[in-house]
Write a protein that holds these residues in place. Structure first.
Motif, PDB file in Angstrom:
ATOM      1  N   HIS A  54       3.580  55.169  21.060  1.00 47.46           N
ATOM      2  CA  HIS A  54       3.479  53.714  21.007  1.00 47.46           C
ATOM      3  C   HIS A  54       2.091  53.211  21.363  1.00 47.46           C
ATOM      4  CE1 HIS A  54       7.808  54.388  21.686  1.00 47.46           C
ATOM      5  NE2 HIS A  54       7.983  53.245  21.065  1.00 47.46           N
ATOM      6  N   PHE A  55       1.490  53.850  22.361  1.00 49.31           N
ATOM      7  CA  PHE A  55       0.282  53.290  22.966  1.00 49.31           C
ATOM      8  C   PHE A  55      -0.978  54.081  22.651  1.00 49.31           C
ATOM      9  CE2 PHE A  55       3.801  52.362  26.115  1.00 49.31           C
ATOM     10  CZ  PHE A  55       4.102  51.131  25.549  1.00 49.31           C
ATOM     11  N   GLY A  56      -0.889  54.983  21.690  1.00 50.89           N
ATOM     12  CA  GLY A  56      -2.088  55.671  21.217  1.00 50.89           C
ATOM     13  C   GLY A  56      -2.441  56.901  22.032  1.00 50.89           C
ATOM     14  N   LYS A  58      -4.760  59.100  24.652  1.00 52.74           N
ATOM     15  CA  LYS A  58      -5.458  58.871  25.918  1.00 52.74           C
ATOM     16  C   LYS A  58      -6.062  60.189  26.392  1.00 52.74           C
ATOM     17  CE  LYS A  58      -3.625  54.813  25.797  1.00 52.74           C
ATOM     18  NZ  LYS A  58      -4.296  54.074  24.731  1.00 52.74           N
ATOM     19  N   ARG A  60      -7.255  62.149  30.033  1.00 52.13           N
ATOM     20  CA  ARG A  60      -7.250  62.137  31.498  1.00 52.13           C
ATOM     21  C   ARG A  60      -8.087  63.309  32.007  1.00 52.13           C
ATOM     22  NH1 ARG A  60      -2.152  59.336  32.431  1.00 52.13           N
ATOM     23  NH2 ARG A  60      -2.205  57.715  30.837  1.00 52.13           N
ATOM     24  N   GLU A  71      -7.947  58.277  34.254  1.00 51.75           N
ATOM     25  CA  GLU A  71      -8.039  57.998  32.824  1.00 51.75           C
ATOM     26  C   GLU A  71      -9.487  57.729  32.464  1.00 51.75           C
ATOM     27  OE1 GLU A  71      -5.031  55.758  31.041  1.00 51.75           O
ATOM     28  OE2 GLU A  71      -6.153  55.362  29.221  1.00 51.75           O
TER      29      GLU A  71
ATOM     30  N   ALA B   9       7.059  49.488  30.329  1.00 56.75           N
ATOM     31  CA  ALA B   9       6.609  50.725  29.689  1.00 56.75           C
ATOM     32  C   ALA B   9       5.086  50.788  29.616  1.00 56.75           C
ATOM     33  CB  ALA B   9       7.205  50.830  28.280  1.00 56.75           C
ATOM     34  N   LEU B  10       4.445  49.635  29.500  1.00 60.48           N
ATOM     35  CA  LEU B  10       2.980  49.590  29.524  1.00 60.48           C
ATOM     36  C   LEU B  10       2.458  49.681  30.949  1.00 60.48           C
ATOM     37  CD1 LEU B  10       2.615  46.874  26.816  1.00 60.48           C
ATOM     38  CD2 LEU B  10       1.169  48.910  26.865  1.00 60.48           C
ATOM     39  N   ARG B  12       3.683  51.168  33.360  1.00 59.62           N
ATOM     40  CA  ARG B  12       3.809  52.528  33.890  1.00 59.62           C
ATOM     41  C   ARG B  12       2.445  53.231  33.853  1.00 59.62           C
ATOM     42  NH1 ARG B  12       5.645  57.057  30.092  1.00 59.62           N
ATOM     43  NH2 ARG B  12       5.173  58.897  31.316  1.00 59.62           N
ATOM     44  N   HIS B  13       1.650  52.886  32.843  1.00 61.57           N
ATOM     45  CA  HIS B  13       0.344  53.535  32.687  1.00 61.57           C
ATOM     46  C   HIS B  13      -0.772  52.734  33.356  1.00 61.57           C
ATOM     47  CE1 HIS B  13       2.023  56.459  29.922  1.00 61.57           C
ATOM     48  NE2 HIS B  13       2.628  55.470  29.289  1.00 61.57           N
ATOM     49  N   GLY B  39      -8.269  48.412  31.268  1.00 60.19           N
ATOM     50  CA  GLY B  39      -7.790  49.708  30.793  1.00 60.19           C
ATOM     51  C   GLY B  39      -6.554  49.614  29.931  1.00 60.19           C
ATOM     52  N   HIS B  42      -6.642  49.288  25.330  1.00 61.82           N
ATOM     53  CA  HIS B  42      -6.521  50.367  24.343  1.00 61.82           C
ATOM     54  C   HIS B  42      -5.079  50.810  24.151  1.00 61.82           C
ATOM     55  CE1 HIS B  42      -7.313  54.585  22.779  1.00 61.82           C
ATOM     56  NE2 HIS B  42      -7.991  53.834  21.941  1.00 61.82           N
ATOM     57  N   TYR B  43      -4.204  50.402  25.061  1.00 59.44           N
ATOM     58  CA  TYR B  43      -2.776  50.684  24.878  1.00 59.44           C
ATOM     59  C   TYR B  43      -2.154  49.687  23.894  1.00 59.44           C
ATOM     60  CZ  TYR B  43      -2.788  53.901  28.873  1.00 59.44           C
ATOM     61  OH  TYR B  43      -3.018  54.962  29.713  1.00 59.44           O
ATOM     62  N   ARG B  52      -1.203  47.802  17.924  1.00 61.82           N
ATOM     63  CA  ARG B  52      -0.656  49.093  17.509  1.00 61.82           C
ATOM     64  C   ARG B  52       0.690  48.908  16.819  1.00 61.82           C
ATOM     65  NH1 ARG B  52      -3.484  53.316  19.260  1.00 61.82           N
ATOM     66  NH2 ARG B  52      -4.972  52.981  20.948  1.00 61.82           N
ATOM     67  N   HIS B  54       3.397  50.401  16.949  1.00 63.22           N
ATOM     68  CA  HIS B  54       4.611  50.545  17.751  1.00 63.22           C
ATOM     69  C   HIS B  54       4.567  49.708  19.027  1.00 63.22           C
ATOM     70  CE1 HIS B  54       6.212  53.407  15.003  1.00 63.22           C
ATOM     71  NE2 HIS B  54       5.222  54.257  15.177  1.00 63.22           N
ATOM     72  N   GLN B  84       6.848  47.678  24.006  1.00 74.05           N
ATOM     73  CA  GLN B  84       6.825  48.752  23.014  1.00 74.05           C
ATOM     74  C   GLN B  84       7.898  48.490  21.975  1.00 74.05           C
ATOM     75  OE1 GLN B  84       8.346  48.915  25.820  1.00 74.05           O
ATOM     76  NE2 GLN B  84      10.038  50.370  25.829  1.00 74.05           N
ATOM     77  N   ALA B  85       7.549  48.688  20.684  1.00 75.10           N
ATOM     78  CA  ALA B  85       8.541  48.523  19.635  1.00 75.10           C
ATOM     79  C   ALA B  85       9.530  49.682  19.712  1.00 75.10           C
ATOM     80  CB  ALA B  85       7.865  48.506  18.270  1.00 75.10           C
ATOM     81  N   LEU B  86      10.773  49.396  19.407  1.00 72.54           N
ATOM     82  CA  LEU B  86      11.778  50.446  19.440  1.00 72.54           C
ATOM     83  C   LEU B  86      11.530  51.399  18.278  1.00 72.54           C
ATOM     84  CD1 LEU B  86      14.211  51.210  21.134  1.00 72.54           C
ATOM     85  CD2 LEU B  86      15.645  50.008  19.494  1.00 72.54           C
ATOM     86  N   SER B  87      11.345  52.666  18.599  1.00 71.78           N
ATOM     87  CA  SER B  87      11.136  53.666  17.545  1.00 71.78           C
ATOM     88  C   SER B  87      11.563  55.013  18.078  1.00 71.78           C
ATOM     89  CB  SER B  87       9.669  53.704  17.112  1.00 71.78           C
ATOM     90  OG  SER B  87       8.844  54.029  18.200  1.00 71.78           O
TER      91      SER B  87
END
Lengths: 364, 89
Positions: A54-56, A58, A60, A71, B9-10, B12-13, B39, B42-43, B52, B54, B84-87
């Motif tokens: 989903h998020f591309g 990365k 680390r 990151e 979900a985003l 989390r990172h 940061g 880019h997600y 993106r 998804h 996040q899109a469901l996939s």
């Protein structure tokens, strides 16, 4: 005591051990796909390339053997031009996968190379804090003839840095053949006479620009010797990749993805055969590793310690690694098997049959 | 002001608390919110600055189909939710 990094679809596993006794000591990025790993011998940094879907993609970095991760920047394409020769480029200018990671030369501290999918080559001079696209390769008009192999786009899966001269790089591109620079990426030469692509029209079968090298490995002690697992078989070069000599037979099959070159012996290399491109399973359900000691003239077939009945493991191109001693090997499969050998592949010890699909195995 | 939230979900990172930013185009609003967590950009965006494929952006609970222009004007009181899109089933 050694360290093994295993990049899988569900995270990075770290093992420590020696001989046939290895223990899992770490699981990082649990649940996230790891497409490539690099342990930089120059400064001890570890790198893990993630593909978060989903998020591309990365990247680390860890400076403390995985205790903490930072990151760093991900390789990224510049804005696609709205005019000019690349305005109609059907290839997306967005990195979908970090497929290859390589440390620069011993005299280039902090320099990294990333081979990506689509087939952009990126260079970092600062341990991944920033990345620059290698414009000369990306803007080479011959790129228009490249095609996807197992993916929709062409990609760079092999980046070999010549241990004698870090300005000399050799790239493996699926499907774009073998490209080399001798000036650190300022200019490129399409090399690789001798390869044959049977999946192309006969008139273009020997076109070096459309070849599908699955993986290329270099003998560190004799860097002009290269081994290639190609889509259409196994090749060896003794002139740094200018010409490739086909190897007609190698045990049960010459099809596969992985290849490892002995770091000290230019006559020795390992392969993990699968039946054929249209049937990517061990021949007869029997998993084996093949090894040549005489430059490809003959091969031994080793299965001791590997599953010999109803085995359907496939070893991806980055999932076979040889240690610096030339005797220790590690290998892992798409169905989660992980094995080590301490006798140059003659027999194998199973460390797990239950891992997620494995993309990359590296000694650290 | 426009409220902008990023799904768990985003976060989390890259953690990013709900942001309140000035009205503007959807892109300007997203970029202003992401200034609090650079940061995270880019997600959400790919190399070409498109959302993106998804990742889903909702404005006032309605999904925005445009991923490229992001030129829809947002007004005071609008809310944006990035998820996040469901996939993958």
């Amino acid at each position: 005591m050694g360290t093994l990094l295993v990049g899988t679809r569900k995270g990075l596993f770290v093992l420590e051990g020696a001989g046939e006794a290895w223990e899992f000591v770490g699981h990082h990025f649990a649940g996230d796909p790891v497409s490539q790993v690099l342990a930089d011998a120059r400064d001890g940094n570890w790198y893990a390339a993630l593909n978060l879907g989903h998020f591309g993609i990365k990247l680390r970095r860890s400076g403390d053997r995985g205790r903490t991760w930072t990151e760093v920047a991900s390789p990224a394409f510049p804005a696609k031009p709205a005019a000019g020769p690349w305005a109609d480029d059907p290839t997306p200018w967005s990195v979908e996968l970090i497929w290859a990671l390589a440390a620069g030369g011993a005299d280039e501290p902090g320099v990294l190379w990333a081979g990506c999918l689509p087939a952009g080559l990126f260079r970092s001079a600062d341990r991944g804090a920033t990345w620059q696209l290698c414009q000369s390769l990306w803007h080479d008009a011959r790129r228009r003839d490249w095609t996807g192999g197992g993916y929709d786009q062409a990609g760079i899966h092999t980046v070999l840095v010549d241990p004698r001269d870090a300005r000399h790089l050799t790239l493996g591109i699926s499907c774009g053949g073998v490209w080399q620079t001798r000036d650190g990426g300022a200019s490129w030469e399409l090399t690789g006479r001798g390869m044959r692509a049977d999946f192309m029209p006969p008139e273009r079968a020997e076109d070096p620009n459309i070849q599908d090298p699955h993986c290329i490995a270099q003998c560190l002690a004799d860097p002009d010797v290269l081994w290639m697992q190609h889509h259409g078989g196994i090749y060896r070069s003794v002139d740094a990749g200018r010409h490739w000599l086909p190897i007609a037979a190698a045990g049960p099959s010459t099809f596969g993805f992985a290849v490892a070159a002995d770091p000290g012996n230019p006559g020795r290399a390992w392969f993990v055969p699968a039946q054929a491109d249209a049937c990517r399973i061990p021949v007869g359900g029997r998993m084996v590793v093949t090894r040549t000691d005489d430059g490809g003239a003959s091969f031994q077939v080793y299965g001791e310690g590997l599953p010999q009945r109803h085995a359907y493991h496939l070893v991806y191109r980055h999932a076979l690694a040889v240690g610096g001693d030339g005797d220790t090997l590690a290998m892992a499969s798409t169905t989660g098997g992980l094995w080590v050998s301490t006798n140059a592949g003659r027999s194998w010890a199973c460390l797990s049959r239950d891992l997620p699909p494995v993309a990359a195995v590296r000694f650290a | 002001m426009v409220k902008v939230e990023f799904a768990a979900a985003l976060q989390r990172h890259v953690p990013c608390a709900p942001q309140s930013v000035a009205p503007g185009t959807l892109r300007a609003v997203l970029e202003a919110a992401l200034a609090a967590a650079p940061g995270l950009a880019h997600y959400v965006f790919d190399d070409q600055g498109a959302v993106r494929k998804h990742v889903a952006v909702f404005v006032n609970q309605q999904q925005v189909r445009d991923r490229v222009r992001l030129d829809r004007p947002l007004a005071d009181g609008d809310s944006v939710f990035v998820v996040q899109a469901l996939s993958g089933g």
